[in-house]
Design a protein around this motif. Structure first.
Motif, PDB file in Angstrom:
ATOM      1  N   TYR A 100       0.758  -1.300  -0.023  1.00 15.92           N
ATOM      2  CA  TYR A 100       0.120  -0.062   0.023  1.00 15.92           C
ATOM      3  C   TYR A 100       0.777   1.133  -0.125  1.00 15.92           C
ATOM      4  O   TYR A 100       1.977   1.187   0.353  1.00 15.92           O
ATOM      5  CB  TYR A 100      -0.834   0.108   1.168  1.00 15.92           C
ATOM      6  CG  TYR A 100      -0.183   0.310   2.439  1.00 15.92           C
ATOM      7  CD1 TYR A 100      -0.203   1.686   3.101  1.00 15.92           C
ATOM      8  CD2 TYR A 100       0.319  -0.968   3.187  1.00 15.92           C
ATOM      9  CE1 TYR A 100       0.525   1.679   4.258  1.00 15.92           C
ATOM     10  CE2 TYR A 100       0.964  -0.540   4.283  1.00 15.92           C
ATOM     11  CZ  TYR A 100       0.859   0.577   5.122  1.00 15.92           C
ATOM     12  OH  TYR A 100       1.637   0.930   6.252  1.00 15.92           O
ATOM     13  N   HIS A 101       0.276   2.255  -0.398  1.00 13.43           N
ATOM     14  CA  HIS A 101       0.884   3.683  -0.549  1.00 13.43           C
ATOM     15  C   HIS A 101      -0.249   4.604  -0.042  1.00 13.43           C
ATOM     16  O   HIS A 101      -1.381   4.694  -0.505  1.00 13.43           O
ATOM     17  CB  HIS A 101       1.223   3.900  -2.038  1.00 13.43           C
ATOM     18  CG  HIS A 101       1.528   5.418  -2.301  1.00 13.43           C
ATOM     19  ND1 HIS A 101       2.703   6.171  -1.964  1.00 13.43           N
ATOM     20  CD2 HIS A 101       0.679   6.384  -2.975  1.00 13.43           C
ATOM     21  CE1 HIS A 101       2.460   7.421  -2.511  1.00 13.43           C
ATOM     22  NE2 HIS A 101       1.578   7.636  -2.948  1.00 13.43           N
ATOM     23  N   GLU A 102       0.228   5.287   1.083  1.00 11.45           N
ATOM     24  CA  GLU A 102      -0.758   6.235   1.348  1.00 11.45           C
ATOM     25  C   GLU A 102      -0.348   7.708   1.665  1.00 11.45           C
ATOM     26  O   GLU A 102       0.972   8.026   2.064  1.00 11.45           O
ATOM     27  CB  GLU A 102      -1.506   5.836   2.850  1.00 11.45           C
ATOM     28  CG  GLU A 102      -2.742   6.390   3.428  1.00 11.45           C
ATOM     29  CD  GLU A 102      -3.361   5.763   4.172  1.00 11.45           C
ATOM     30  OE1 GLU A 102      -4.649   6.089   4.346  1.00 11.45           O
ATOM     31  OE2 GLU A 102      -2.800   4.830   4.755  1.00 11.45           O
ATOM     32  N   LEU A 103      -1.116   8.811   1.268  1.00 16.40           N
ATOM     33  CA  LEU A 103      -0.530  10.197   1.572  1.00 16.40           C
ATOM     34  C   LEU A 103      -1.709  11.135   1.786  1.00 16.40           C
ATOM     35  O   LEU A 103      -2.886  10.982   1.169  1.00 16.40           O
ATOM     36  CB  LEU A 103      -0.046  10.822   0.040  1.00 16.40           C
ATOM     37  CG  LEU A 103       1.357  10.382  -0.476  1.00 16.40           C
ATOM     38  CD1 LEU A 103       1.805  11.163  -1.807  1.00 16.40           C
ATOM     39  CD2 LEU A 103       2.393  10.711   0.572  1.00 16.40           C
ATOM     40  N   ASP A 104      -1.568  11.944   2.742  1.00 11.35           N
ATOM     41  CA  ASP A 104      -2.423  13.109   3.027  1.00 11.35           C
ATOM     42  C   ASP A 104      -1.627  14.204   2.460  1.00 11.35           C
ATOM     43  O   ASP A 104      -0.809  14.235   1.727  1.00 11.35           O
ATOM     44  CB  ASP A 104      -2.589  13.191   4.578  1.00 11.35           C
ATOM     45  CG  ASP A 104      -1.407  13.435   5.150  1.00 11.35           C
ATOM     46  OD1 ASP A 104      -0.237  13.716   4.678  1.00 11.35           O
ATOM     47  OD2 ASP A 104      -1.255  13.288   6.538  1.00 11.35           O
ATOM     48  N   GLU A 105      -2.418  15.443   2.480  1.00  2.00           N
ATOM     49  CA  GLU A 105      -1.969  16.664   1.885  1.00  2.00           C
ATOM     50  C   GLU A 105      -0.501  17.182   2.344  1.00  2.00           C
ATOM     51  O   GLU A 105       0.441  17.468   1.390  1.00  2.00           O
ATOM     52  CB  GLU A 105      -2.775  17.682   2.019  1.00  2.00           C
ATOM     53  CG  GLU A 105      -2.496  19.030   0.970  1.00  2.00           C
ATOM     54  CD  GLU A 105      -3.658  19.957   0.725  1.00  2.00           C
ATOM     55  OE1 GLU A 105      -3.409  21.000   0.048  1.00  2.00           O
ATOM     56  OE2 GLU A 105      -4.826  19.708   1.446  1.00  2.00           O
ATOM     57  N   PRO A 106      -0.274  17.135   3.757  1.00  3.51           N
ATOM     58  CA  PRO A 106       1.151  17.494   3.906  1.00  3.51           C
ATOM     59  C   PRO A 106       2.321  16.546   3.328  1.00  3.51           C
ATOM     60  O   PRO A 106       3.407  16.808   2.823  1.00  3.51           O
ATOM     61  CB  PRO A 106       1.494  17.270   5.644  1.00  3.51           C
ATOM     62  CG  PRO A 106      -0.080  17.616   5.867  1.00  3.51           C
ATOM     63  CD  PRO A 106      -0.852  16.990   4.722  1.00  3.51           C
ATOM     64  N   GLY A 107       1.898  15.045   3.407  1.00  7.30           N
ATOM     65  CA  GLY A 107       2.786  14.292   2.720  1.00  7.30           C
ATOM     66  C   GLY A 107       3.110  14.283   1.099  1.00  7.30           C
ATOM     67  O   GLY A 107       4.182  14.033   0.661  1.00  7.30           O
ATOM     68  N   PHE A 108       1.987  14.734   0.444  1.00  7.52           N
ATOM     69  CA  PHE A 108       1.913  14.923  -0.951  1.00  7.52           C
ATOM     70  C   PHE A 108       2.944  16.159  -1.165  1.00  7.52           C
ATOM     71  O   PHE A 108       3.726  16.079  -2.246  1.00  7.52           O
ATOM     72  CB  PHE A 108       0.628  15.247  -1.356  1.00  7.52           C
ATOM     73  CG  PHE A 108       0.687  15.765  -2.706  1.00  7.52           C
ATOM     74  CD1 PHE A 108       0.904  14.893  -3.676  1.00  7.52           C
ATOM     75  CD2 PHE A 108       0.167  17.008  -3.071  1.00  7.52           C
ATOM     76  CE1 PHE A 108       0.801  15.028  -5.209  1.00  7.52           C
ATOM     77  CE2 PHE A 108       0.296  17.271  -4.501  1.00  7.52           C
ATOM     78  CZ  PHE A 108       0.560  16.572  -5.600  1.00  7.52           C
ATOM     79  N   ARG A 109       2.829  17.399  -0.319  1.00  6.49           N
ATOM     80  CA  ARG A 109       3.679  18.554  -0.735  1.00  6.49           C
ATOM     81  C   ARG A 109       5.274  17.962  -0.524  1.00  6.49           C
ATOM     82  O   ARG A 109       5.974  18.460  -1.234  1.00  6.49           O
ATOM     83  CB  ARG A 109       3.360  19.364   0.642  1.00  6.49           C
ATOM     84  CG  ARG A 109       2.197  20.384   0.369  1.00  6.49           C
ATOM     85  CD  ARG A 109       2.133  21.533   0.885  1.00  6.49           C
ATOM     86  NE  ARG A 109       2.209  21.587   2.590  1.00  6.49           N
ATOM     87  CZ  ARG A 109       0.996  21.322   3.102  1.00  6.49           C
ATOM     88  NH1 ARG A 109      -0.126  21.386   2.790  1.00  6.49           N
ATOM     89  NH2 ARG A 109       1.029  21.124   4.489  1.00  6.49           N
ATOM     90  N   HIS A 110       5.837  17.046   0.231  1.00  7.80           N
ATOM     91  CA  HIS A 110       7.059  16.687   0.364  1.00  7.80           C
ATOM     92  C   HIS A 110       7.276  15.811  -0.882  1.00  7.80           C
ATOM     93  O   HIS A 110       8.185  16.188  -1.501  1.00  7.80           O
ATOM     94  CB  HIS A 110       6.945  15.710   1.480  1.00  7.80           C
ATOM     95  CG  HIS A 110       8.492  15.114   1.749  1.00  7.80           C
ATOM     96  ND1 HIS A 110       9.566  15.810   2.040  1.00  7.80           N
ATOM     97  CD2 HIS A 110       8.799  13.989   1.411  1.00  7.80           C
ATOM     98  CE1 HIS A 110      10.569  15.072   2.218  1.00  7.80           C
ATOM     99  NE2 HIS A 110      10.401  13.962   1.616  1.00  7.80           N
ATOM    100  N   LEU A 111       6.398  14.869  -1.439  1.00 11.77           N
ATOM    101  CA  LEU A 111       6.542  14.380  -2.588  1.00 11.77           C
ATOM    102  C   LEU A 111       6.515  15.474  -3.761  1.00 11.77           C
ATOM    103  O   LEU A 111       7.366  15.400  -4.806  1.00 11.77           O
ATOM    104  CB  LEU A 111       5.259  13.476  -3.126  1.00 11.77           C
ATOM    105  CG  LEU A 111       5.305  12.642  -4.373  1.00 11.77           C
ATOM    106  CD1 LEU A 111       6.437  11.801  -4.362  1.00 11.77           C
ATOM    107  CD2 LEU A 111       3.779  11.840  -4.392  1.00 11.77           C
ATOM    108  N   GLN A 112       5.666  16.404  -3.708  1.00  9.86           N
ATOM    109  CA  GLN A 112       5.553  17.429  -4.846  1.00  9.86           C
ATOM    110  C   GLN A 112       6.914  18.234  -4.985  1.00  9.86           C
ATOM    111  O   GLN A 112       7.501  18.299  -6.181  1.00  9.86           O
ATOM    112  CB  GLN A 112       4.534  18.285  -4.644  1.00  9.86           C
ATOM    113  CG  GLN A 112       4.284  19.546  -5.504  1.00  9.86           C
ATOM    114  CD  GLN A 112       3.056  20.293  -5.196  1.00  9.86           C
ATOM    115  OE1 GLN A 112       2.929  20.795  -3.800  1.00  9.86           O
ATOM    116  NE2 GLN A 112       1.908  20.737  -5.913  1.00  9.86           N
TER     117      GLN A 112
END
Length: 235
Positions: A100-112
């Motif tokens: 599984y892979h799970e992201l919330d908005e703060p985690g996505f900003r890091h990815l972004q």
């Protein structure tokens, strides 16, 4: 020839279609462990993945095995404004394969920031959907490479073949699911197949009884005819 409730004739193919309509399988969705925390399914398809293994810090295999992996994108909250996005990977050939892979908005900003993505978090599920569909429709130019490590971590790389070079479009970190979650998933998948089989057998008995009364010769013809097995698509 058997008659439908509307009076038209049904051949064996149409009987199968009528059978599908009478079977309500929606109740099975409520038992799906993937939906237990309030998620809903945004996308669910089998996608060709190249599976590779990596030992510790060593580079992964140059060439892996090609397998059809079931990808499920789950959203918590509204599609237009999700609170979290979860991606689950399972395999029909290996019931214990579950990442599984799970992201919330703060985690996505890091990815972004790390991958210089030009989309917002709300668009992330749609971006994943488009990339997965590209891998299905254009497997020679769009690749999904899944690299697994012994510690349970994994990485999914979406790669585009530009003929003169390979370009990495997006990379997502995955984690192997816990034994408990794997057990729940296997139990759910086993029970749903078992329940579907029971429903099919019960409905088939009803259809046999009906056809036997109205057209016994058709029943004999159906019983003698070999079952048609649809060939599964191989990647």
């Amino acid at each position: 020839m058997d008659q439908s409730p509307g009076g038209r004739s049904l051949d064996d193919g149409q009987l199968a279609a009528e059978l599908e309509k009478t079977m309500d399988l929606s109740s099975f969705d409520e038992q799906d462990p993937s939906l237990a925390e309030g998620h809903h399914i945004f996308y669910e398809r089998e996608v060709p993945f190249e599976l590779r293994s990596a030992e510790g810090s060593e580079a992964p295999q140059e060439v892996g095995s090609l397998e059809a992996i079931k990808v499920k994108i789950l959203i918590h909250g509204d599609d237009a404004n999700p609170s979290s996005v979860r991606v689950e990977l399972t395999s029909e050939s290996n019931l214990f394969f579950f990442y599984y892979h799970e992201l919330d908005e703060p985690g996505f900003r890091h990815l972004q920031e790390g991958q210089k993505l030009m989309v917002d978090f709300a668009e992330y599920p749609s971006v994943l959907l488009r990339m997965l569909n590209h891998c299905i429709k254009e497997p020679h130019s769009h690749l999904a490479v899944f690299v697994m490590h012994r510690d349970g971590s994994a990485r999914l790389d979406f790669i585009q073949n530009m003929e003169y070079k390979f370009v990495e479009l997006l990379s997502c970190n995955f984690q192997a699911s816990s034994e408990e979650m794997v057990r729940h998933q296997i139990t759910y998948r086993y029970n749903i197949v078992k329940s579907r089989l029971a429903l099919m057998q019960a409905r088939l008995a009803d259809v046999n009884a009906l056809v036997k009364i109205k057209n016994p010769s058709l029943l004999l013809q159906l019983q003698r005819a070999p079952p048609r097995i649809t060939a599964q698509k191989k990647y």
